[in-house]
Write a protein that holds these residues in place. Structure first.
Motif, mmCIF file in Angstrom:
data_model
loop_
_atom_site.group_PDB
_atom_site.id
_atom_site.type_symbol
_atom_site.label_atom_id
_atom_site.label_comp_id
_atom_site.label_asym_id
_atom_site.label_seq_id
_atom_site.Cartn_x
_atom_site.Cartn_y
_atom_site.Cartn_z
ATOM 1 N N CYS A 58 0.831 -1.209 0.000
ATOM 2 C CA CYS A 58 0.000 0.000 0.000
ATOM 3 C C CYS A 58 0.863 1.256 0.000
ATOM 4 C CB CYS A 58 -0.934 -0.005 1.215
ATOM 5 S SG CYS A 58 -2.255 -1.240 1.121
ATOM 6 N N VAL A 59 1.947 1.236 0.774
ATOM 7 C CA VAL A 59 2.852 2.389 0.804
ATOM 8 C C VAL A 59 3.496 2.573 -0.570
ATOM 9 C CG1 VAL A 59 4.967 3.329 1.801
ATOM 10 C CG2 VAL A 59 3.281 2.215 3.284
ATOM 11 N N LYS A 60 3.917 1.471 -1.195
ATOM 12 C CA LYS A 60 4.507 1.549 -2.541
ATOM 13 C C LYS A 60 3.503 2.113 -3.542
ATOM 14 C CE LYS A 60 7.948 -2.148 -2.166
ATOM 15 N NZ LYS A 60 8.362 -3.502 -2.654
ATOM 16 N N HIS A 61 2.254 1.703 -3.403
ATOM 17 C CA HIS A 61 1.197 2.211 -4.280
ATOM 18 C C HIS A 61 1.043 3.719 -4.116
ATOM 19 C CE1 HIS A 61 -2.338 2.391 -6.686
ATOM 20 N NE2 HIS A 61 -3.204 2.456 -5.681
ATOM 21 N N PHE A 62 1.091 4.195 -2.872
ATOM 22 C CA PHE A 62 0.983 5.620 -2.578
ATOM 23 C C PHE A 62 2.136 6.379 -3.231
ATOM 24 C CE2 PHE A 62 1.829 9.316 0.122
ATOM 25 C CZ PHE A 62 0.580 9.909 0.185
ATOM 26 N N VAL A 63 3.342 5.844 -3.090
ATOM 27 C CA VAL A 63 4.531 6.482 -3.672
ATOM 28 C C VAL A 63 4.421 6.498 -5.204
ATOM 29 C CG1 VAL A 63 7.034 6.308 -3.990
ATOM 30 C CG2 VAL A 63 6.017 5.923 -1.731
ATOM 31 N N THR A 64 3.941 5.405 -5.777
ATOM 32 C CA THR A 64 3.791 5.327 -7.231
ATOM 33 C C THR A 64 2.793 6.358 -7.742
ATOM 34 O OG1 THR A 64 4.314 2.956 -7.239
ATOM 35 C CG2 THR A 64 3.134 3.816 -9.154
ATOM 36 N N MET A 65 1.684 6.523 -7.021
ATOM 37 C CA MET A 65 0.703 7.538 -7.406
ATOM 38 C C MET A 65 1.342 8.923 -7.405
ATOM 39 S SD MET A 65 -2.700 6.239 -5.345
ATOM 40 C CE MET A 65 -3.745 7.527 -6.013
ATOM 41 N N ALA A 66 2.164 9.189 -6.401
ATOM 42 C CA ALA A 66 2.834 10.486 -6.309
ATOM 43 C C ALA A 66 3.827 10.671 -7.459
ATOM 44 C CB ALA A 66 3.550 10.607 -4.964
ATOM 45 N N LYS A 78 0.734 4.174 10.480
ATOM 46 C CA LYS A 78 -0.704 4.419 10.595
ATOM 47 C C LYS A 78 -1.512 3.256 10.023
ATOM 48 C CE LYS A 78 -0.816 8.634 12.365
ATOM 49 N NZ LYS A 78 -1.517 8.933 13.653
ATOM 50 N N LEU A 79 -1.051 2.710 8.907
ATOM 51 C CA LEU A 79 -1.777 1.596 8.288
ATOM 52 C C LEU A 79 -1.711 0.341 9.153
ATOM 53 C CD1 LEU A 79 -0.759 2.031 4.529
ATOM 54 C CD2 LEU A 79 -2.935 2.654 5.616
ATOM 55 N N LYS A 80 -0.582 0.147 9.827
ATOM 56 C CA LYS A 80 -0.454 -1.014 10.719
ATOM 57 C C LYS A 80 -1.366 -0.890 11.931
ATOM 58 C CE LYS A 80 4.315 -2.166 9.454
ATOM 59 N NZ LYS A 80 5.738 -2.132 9.867
ATOM 60 N N GLU A 81 -1.623 0.355 12.350
ATOM 61 C CA GLU A 81 -2.453 0.587 13.525
ATOM 62 C C GLU A 81 -3.941 0.387 13.247
ATOM 63 O OE1 GLU A 81 -1.682 4.517 14.807
ATOM 64 O OE2 GLU A 81 0.365 4.105 15.496
ATOM 65 N N VAL A 129 -7.838 3.387 1.294
ATOM 66 C CA VAL A 129 -7.511 4.510 2.166
ATOM 67 C C VAL A 129 -6.344 5.323 1.610
ATOM 68 C CG1 VAL A 129 -6.545 5.116 4.421
ATOM 69 C CG2 VAL A 129 -8.457 3.531 4.277
ATOM 70 N N VAL A 130 -5.283 4.653 1.128
ATOM 71 C CA VAL A 130 -4.125 5.410 0.624
ATOM 72 C C VAL A 130 -4.474 6.154 -0.671
ATOM 73 C CG1 VAL A 130 -2.428 3.914 1.732
ATOM 74 C CG2 VAL A 130 -3.124 3.431 -0.618
ATOM 75 N N GLN A 162 -6.706 6.692 10.968
ATOM 76 C CA GLN A 162 -6.518 6.382 12.373
ATOM 77 C C GLN A 162 -7.226 5.073 12.712
ATOM 78 O OE1 GLN A 162 -7.433 9.384 11.280
ATOM 79 N NE2 GLN A 162 -5.540 10.490 11.722
ATOM 80 N N LYS A 163 -6.745 4.418 13.747
ATOM 81 C CA LYS A 163 -7.365 3.169 14.177
ATOM 82 C C LYS A 163 -8.765 3.455 14.677
ATOM 83 C CE LYS A 163 -6.782 -0.731 17.320
ATOM 84 N NZ LYS A 163 -5.953 -1.363 18.363
ATOM 85 N N ARG A 164 -9.709 2.595 14.293
ATOM 86 C CA ARG A 164 -11.068 2.769 14.761
ATOM 87 C C ARG A 164 -11.749 1.426 14.822
ATOM 88 N NH1 ARG A 164 -13.440 5.929 9.486
ATOM 89 N NH2 ARG A 164 -12.895 4.391 7.917
#
Length: 264
Positions: free
Chosen positions: A176-184, A202-205, A216-217, A250-252
């Protein structure tokens, strides 16, 4: 690209599962879907229910072909009895004026079942399943941190019927983080290392029960992009503060309800 490849991989997994369901012969089994995202499992479960309907795998009888219900976690007979009563009430609504109900019931198990595993009070529900062989049960089971507990819980259900166990895949936090970076990068933006690290934390939480991390990302990047455009694109660098201030990661605790769910 990388993110698109991730989404294609998840889609192919679901397509493969649906093909297996379409190829089933003989009596319709029950389905045990295990995964980390309830929304992804529910999507897959409803697709399976649709195949069962289209393929005529059950001689449908009742008001509606499929209904969904959430099963809270319980450890005593009182909790088990309350859930079964709620299930019976939902069954009666779905049956309507017919003598019995034949269709599919999607049961969403609370996250605590994945964490805690089997306890003896679950037997009431297992016996209900065994007594209603005309119904196809599609369980949405949250994966725990312990594979042995996951297997032990599934083994108890196997004692009371024939189950097809399938795994609902969702991208890992790293993907997911890689996907976010790729979008940027596609927009010629740069993500600072601190921002990547905070996003991963945050995603782990957070729990994926309501929304998958990959969604979410994507929403987060679109929000950051929009805000920067409103400021005439003054910065093309995503910093840690951009991650920390964004809502939705955020965690919910899941507060969603589906089907005939009501307060217990």
């Amino acid at each position: 690209m990388k993110g698109e490849a991730i989404c294609r991989s998840i889609g192919k997994n679901e397509e493969a599962i649906i093909r297996r369901v379409k190829q089933l012969k003989g009596p319709c089994p029950d389905f045990y879907i295990i995964g980390h995202s309830t929304s992804a499992m529910e999507r897959l479960g409803l697709k399976i229910a649709e195949v069962i309907d289209r393929q005529g795998m059950l001689p449908f009888k009742g008001l509606m072909r499929t209904f969904t219900i959430k099963m809270p976690y319980y450890e005593d007979w009182q909790g088990a009895g309350a859930f079964i009563q709620h299930l019976c009430d939902s069954y009666s609504i779905a049956r309507d004026c017919y003598d019995t109900y034949i269709g599919t019931i999607v049961v969403e198990l609370a996250e605590e079942w994945g964490r805690s595993g089997y306890n003896s009070s679950l037997r009431v529900f297992l016996e209900y399943i065994a007594e209603h062989s005309d119904i196809c049960f599609i369980l949405l089971v949250p994966a725990g941190q312990n594979q042995e507990k996951d297997d032990a819980l599934f083994a108890e259900f196997v004692r009371y019927g024939v189950w097809m166990r399938v795994y609902s895949q969702t991208p890992s936090v790293e993907q997911c983080v890689k996907h976010f970076v790729t979008m940027a990068e596609k927009e010629s933006w740069r993500v600072q290392a601190e921002a990547e690290q905070l996003l991963a934390e945050k995603l782990k939480e957070r729990s994926e029960s309501e929304t998958e991390n990959i969604i979410v990302v994507e929403q987060l990047f679109r929000q950051i992009y929009f805000e920067q455009c409103m400021q005439n694109g003054r910065s093309k660098v995503i910093r840690a503060r951009d991650i920390g201030l964004m809502p939705g990661i955020q965690k919910r605790e899941a507060a969603r309800t589906i089907g005939f769910v009501s307060e217990q």
